[in-house]
Scaffold this motif. Structure first.
Motif, PDB file in Angstrom:
ATOM      1  N   ARG A  21       1.142  -0.837   0.087  1.00 35.82           N
ATOM      2  CA  ARG A  21       0.295  -0.073   0.074  1.00 35.82           C
ATOM      3  C   ARG A  21       0.813   0.832  -0.374  1.00 35.82           C
ATOM      4  NH1 ARG A  21      -2.144   3.643   4.199  1.00 35.82           N
ATOM      5  NH2 ARG A  21      -4.294   4.448   3.448  1.00 35.82           N
ATOM      6  N   THR A  79      -9.132   5.911  -4.022  1.00 38.09           N
ATOM      7  CA  THR A  79      -8.138   4.184  -4.428  1.00 38.09           C
ATOM      8  C   THR A  79      -8.090   3.242  -5.012  1.00 38.09           C
ATOM      9  OG1 THR A  79      -9.143   4.126  -2.029  1.00 38.09           O
ATOM     10  CG2 THR A  79      -7.885   2.357  -2.506  1.00 38.09           C
ATOM     11  N   ASP A 124      -4.690   6.572  -3.031  1.00 44.73           N
ATOM     12  CA  ASP A 124      -3.908   5.653  -2.093  1.00 44.73           C
ATOM     13  C   ASP A 124      -4.342   3.999  -3.597  1.00 44.73           C
ATOM     14  OD1 ASP A 124      -4.089   6.224   0.695  1.00 44.73           O
ATOM     15  OD2 ASP A 124      -6.323   4.910   1.392  1.00 44.73           O
ATOM     16  N   LEU A 128      -3.136   0.501  -3.831  1.00 41.76           N
ATOM     17  CA  LEU A 128      -2.853  -0.915  -3.642  1.00 41.76           C
ATOM     18  C   LEU A 128      -2.276  -1.774  -4.738  1.00 41.76           C
ATOM     19  CD1 LEU A 128      -6.321  -1.348  -2.237  1.00 41.76           C
ATOM     20  CD2 LEU A 128      -4.699  -0.749  -0.908  1.00 41.76           C
TER      21      LEU A 128
END
Length: 428
Positions: A169, A179, A209, A211
């Motif tokens: 992350r 995200t 964000d 991932l």
């Protein structure tokens, strides 16, 4: 109804007008009708009508780069991309290739889609490059005598440094706007890890964000575009399982993004997977495509560089992403972007094409290098690892010292204020 049953209907869409001819790289090179989309469609029809696949027919299908320039140029909407994929799957099922060719293909497909195997190759390859053995081997020409495909593989390998490992992350800088999950890719991840690091930084700087699932594997692009359907489906199913919970999947390699957007067609015959494949395809975005949709927030700092932008075929023709990378580059102060002549003619990379058809790929690579060099740019921006390796190799043959960087790396240098040396230091 199976996907193969679609072949006769798709063939009927072609009216043999010839608009595809000047856009087809192999027709441009050789001027042979059977090495054009129209000629190959004629051969496909012959096979559907009962003609067995001959070695000569397969040679014409193998000579196709699958670049899809003909799809863009076709006024009748012929789905040549689907036609050549279905035909290649038929070739893999029905045609017995010579032993040497089978061995080479197995080598490629047992290596490149597997990150761990590529990672294991990095150490010996770095030593080979740094020891001076690389120069000796190339001067000797020994690999050409062993196998033109092996020689091509060795020439294409980029200079390898240390590979930074990304965390699972990367947090957004400032207020979070989105995200996203990020595909790291096989060749991109192991041969161009700096591109992935730059991609994650740019997304984070723009408020995302990021991932990065550790469990991800190959998306199946190389297998899909080479007619290895079952292999491609297995990779696709695993990728769907890995990324299914993501709101958006961002991809920075044109071939991978194209393949993932094709999952809906690849798995259409599998009721348990069709809906899931369609949903994942709909949430897949190329990096440039996503950033333009998101809109800029981070400050762009000056980057006084003259650059040329290369349209990767699986980005421009397959995904229709043309304006977005140019818009991102245009937003960088003091960066000048020049267009390359014959932008729709493939560079010759085309997934595994430059390994299996090295002579034709070399001709196309040299043609592209001439056009890149003619722009007078000091930097070439490309959005696909295969294109970067192919054009870098051709530029070296030409003696042209032009740096090559991914769109993400150019944006990263601007957003972090790193200056021009951050992108022009990587000479071809």
């Amino acid at each position: 109804m199976s996907a193969q049953d679609d072949l006769p209907k798709l063939l009927g869409d072609c009216v043999h007008c010839g608009f595809c001819l000047p856009t087809c790289p192999t027709y441009v090179l050789w001027g042979q009708e059977m090495d054009s989309p129209r000629g190959r469609i004629h051969l496909m029809q012959q096979h559907v009508d009962g003609e067995p696949l001959s070695g000569q027919m397969v040679e014409h299908f193998d000579a196709c780069l699958g670049c899809m320039a003909c799809v863009t140029s076709c006024p009748s909407g012929v789905q040549y991309d689907r036609l050549i994929e279905l035909t290649r799957a038929e070739v893999e099922r029905e045609h017995e290739r010579p032993l040497k060719e089978r061995v080479m293909r197995e080598l490629v497909f047992r290596l490149f889609p597997y990150r761990r195997r590529l990672r294991a190759l990095r150490g010996p390859l770095r030593l080979y490059q740094k020891s001076g053995l690389e120069r000796l081997v190339r001067r000797s020409g020994v690999l050409e005598r062993v196998s033109p495909s092996v020689a091509a593989m060795e020439r294409l390998a980029p200079p390898l440094g240390r590979a930074p490992r990304l965390p699972e992350r990367v947090a957004a800088r400032g207020a979070r706007r989105a995200t996203v999950a990020m595909l790291t890719g096989c060749v991109q991840g192991e041969f161009f890890p700096g591109v992935n690091a730059a991609t994650a930084r740019v997304l984070a700087l723009e408020g995302c964000d990021v991932l990065i699932p550790r469990a991800q594997g190959c998306c199946g692009a190389l297998s899909l575009h080479s007619g290895r359907e079952e292999e491609a489906r297995a990779f696709a199913r695993r990728t769907i399982e890995t990324f299914e919970s993501a709101d958006v999947i961002v991809v920075n390699a044109a071939g991978c993004g194209s393949a993932m957007k094709e999952y809906r067609a690849l798995l259409a015959d599998e009721p348990a997977w069709a809906r899931r494949a369609d949903a994942l395809s709909a949430r897949t975005r190329d990096l440039a495509e996503f950033l333009v949709e998101l809109g800029p927030r981070a400050e762009r700092r000056p980057l006084p560089v003259t650059a040329a932008y290369h349209d990767a075929c699986h980005l421009s023709h397959a995904q229709g992403v043309r304006g977005q990378p140019r818009a991102l580059l245009a937003g960088i102060p003091e960066l000048v972007v020049r267009e390359i002549a014959e932008p729709d003619i493939c560079c010759g990379s085309a997934g595994t094409y430059n390994l299996f058809q090295p002579e034709a790929a070399g001709e196309l690579g040299d043609r592209k290098a001439v056009n890149v060099d003619a722009t007078g740019a000091e930097l070439l921006v490309a959005a696909n690892p295969g294109c970067s390796m192919q054009i870098a190799t051709a530029l070296r043959r030409r003696g042209a010292g032009i740096a090559i960087a991914h769109t993400a790396q150019v944006l990263d240098a601007s957003l972090r204020g790193l200056g021009r040396d951050a992108v022009v230091a990587r000479r071809s």
